[in-house]
Enzyme design. Structure first.
Site, mmCIF file in Angstrom:
data_model
loop_
_atom_site.group_PDB
_atom_site.id
_atom_site.type_symbol
_atom_site.label_atom_id
_atom_site.label_comp_id
_atom_site.label_asym_id
_atom_site.label_seq_id
_atom_site.Cartn_x
_atom_site.Cartn_y
_atom_site.Cartn_z
ATOM 1 N N HIS A 26 0.810 -1.209 0.000
ATOM 2 C CA HIS A 26 0.000 0.000 0.000
ATOM 3 C C HIS A 26 0.850 1.269 0.000
ATOM 4 O O HIS A 26 2.021 1.239 0.309
ATOM 5 C CB HIS A 26 -0.960 0.018 1.207
ATOM 6 C CG HIS A 26 -0.294 0.192 2.536
ATOM 7 N ND1 HIS A 26 0.084 -0.857 3.329
ATOM 8 C CD2 HIS A 26 0.045 1.303 3.228
ATOM 9 C CE1 HIS A 26 0.626 -0.413 4.445
ATOM 10 N NE2 HIS A 26 0.617 0.907 4.405
ATOM 11 N N GLU A 93 -3.973 3.394 1.755
ATOM 12 C CA GLU A 93 -4.178 3.688 3.175
ATOM 13 C C GLU A 93 -4.408 5.186 3.332
ATOM 14 O O GLU A 93 -3.599 5.992 2.887
ATOM 15 C CB GLU A 93 -2.956 3.279 3.999
ATOM 16 C CG GLU A 93 -3.045 3.683 5.456
ATOM 17 C CD GLU A 93 -1.739 3.487 6.208
ATOM 18 O OE1 GLU A 93 -1.494 4.259 7.156
ATOM 19 O OE2 GLU A 93 -0.946 2.590 5.848
ATOM 20 N N HIS A 120 1.891 11.835 -7.196
ATOM 21 C CA HIS A 120 0.517 11.409 -7.425
ATOM 22 C C HIS A 120 0.374 9.905 -7.240
ATOM 23 O O HIS A 120 1.361 9.184 -7.184
ATOM 24 C CB HIS A 120 0.059 11.799 -8.835
ATOM 25 C CG HIS A 120 0.823 11.116 -9.926
ATOM 26 N ND1 HIS A 120 1.975 11.661 -10.469
ATOM 27 C CD2 HIS A 120 0.634 9.933 -10.575
ATOM 28 C CE1 HIS A 120 2.439 10.837 -11.406
ATOM 29 N NE2 HIS A 120 1.646 9.787 -11.485
ATOM 30 N N GLU A 166 -3.590 10.491 -11.146
ATOM 31 C CA GLU A 166 -3.465 10.306 -12.594
ATOM 32 C C GLU A 166 -4.513 9.285 -13.032
ATOM 33 O O GLU A 166 -4.736 8.280 -12.354
ATOM 34 C CB GLU A 166 -2.059 9.808 -12.930
ATOM 35 C CG GLU A 166 -1.806 9.650 -14.408
ATOM 36 C CD GLU A 166 -0.367 9.226 -14.710
ATOM 37 O OE1 GLU A 166 0.005 9.266 -15.883
ATOM 38 O OE2 GLU A 166 0.370 8.854 -13.773
#
Length: 179
Positions: A26, A93, A120, A166
């Site tokens: 994550h 997360e 991003h 994105e």
């Protein structure tokens, strides 16, 4: 012959065998107001909440989200679901430091203003035009639309905390970065 890695200075072409089963699990974003962030990521981007973990002594909560299809396989029992969540790929997360939602003018650095750092996260979509129309109907702010700028067929939207996301359609990117 199967693909191993592109060659670039600094790339290790034969990683240690021990690392073979390491999983990128994550990435974490800090959010000011979890209700706003959870609404955005679940309603606008279709993620599902796998697990919420509270840490009262440290005054923060963690929210782990993933694609809806992945969430369908999550165990029902909380402890098993926690372990399962940390074994998955592509989890987001969201971290909420308690009280930030009531602080007027408070915001986190999104990484795209000076000094730049984090840039991003990215979501792949099957149909970029349909996704752009969906974001427009949801009044999601765009940083860049697919037809704008020098890099076509790539969009950037913003979440409620100003983080850039994105948006790409993989089939449109076969020539990306090529002369």
């Amino acid at each position: 012959m199967s693909f191993g890695t592109e060659q670039q200075p600094g790339i290790c072409t034969q990683p240690e065998a021990l690392t073979r089963d390491f999983v990128f699990n994550h990435s974490m974003l800090r959010v000011k107001d979890p209700a706003l962030a959870l609404d955005f990521y679940s309603r606008v981007l279709g993620l599902r909440l796998l697990r919420k973990l509270d840490f009262p002594e440290l005054r923060f909560s963690l929210y782990f989200l993933a694609q809806a299809l992945l969430a369908e396989d999550a165990p029902a029992e909380a402890g098993a679901r926690t372990a399962w969540t940390f074994a998955q790929r592509g989890v987001l997360e969201l971290t909420h430091n308690w009280g930030s939602e009531t602080q007027a003018g408070f915001s986190y650095h999104n990484g795209n203003t000076q000094p730049q750092g984090f840039g991003h996260i990215c979501f792949s979509v099957p149909d970029l035009d349909a996704a752009v129309a969906w974001f427009d109907r949801q009044q999601v702010p765009f940083v860049k639309r697919p037809e704008q700028g020098k890099m076509k067929d790539v969009a950037f939207i913003q979440d409620p905390d100003g983080y850039w996301i994105e948006i790409v359609e993989p089939a449109r990117l076969t020539r990306l970065g090529q002369q």
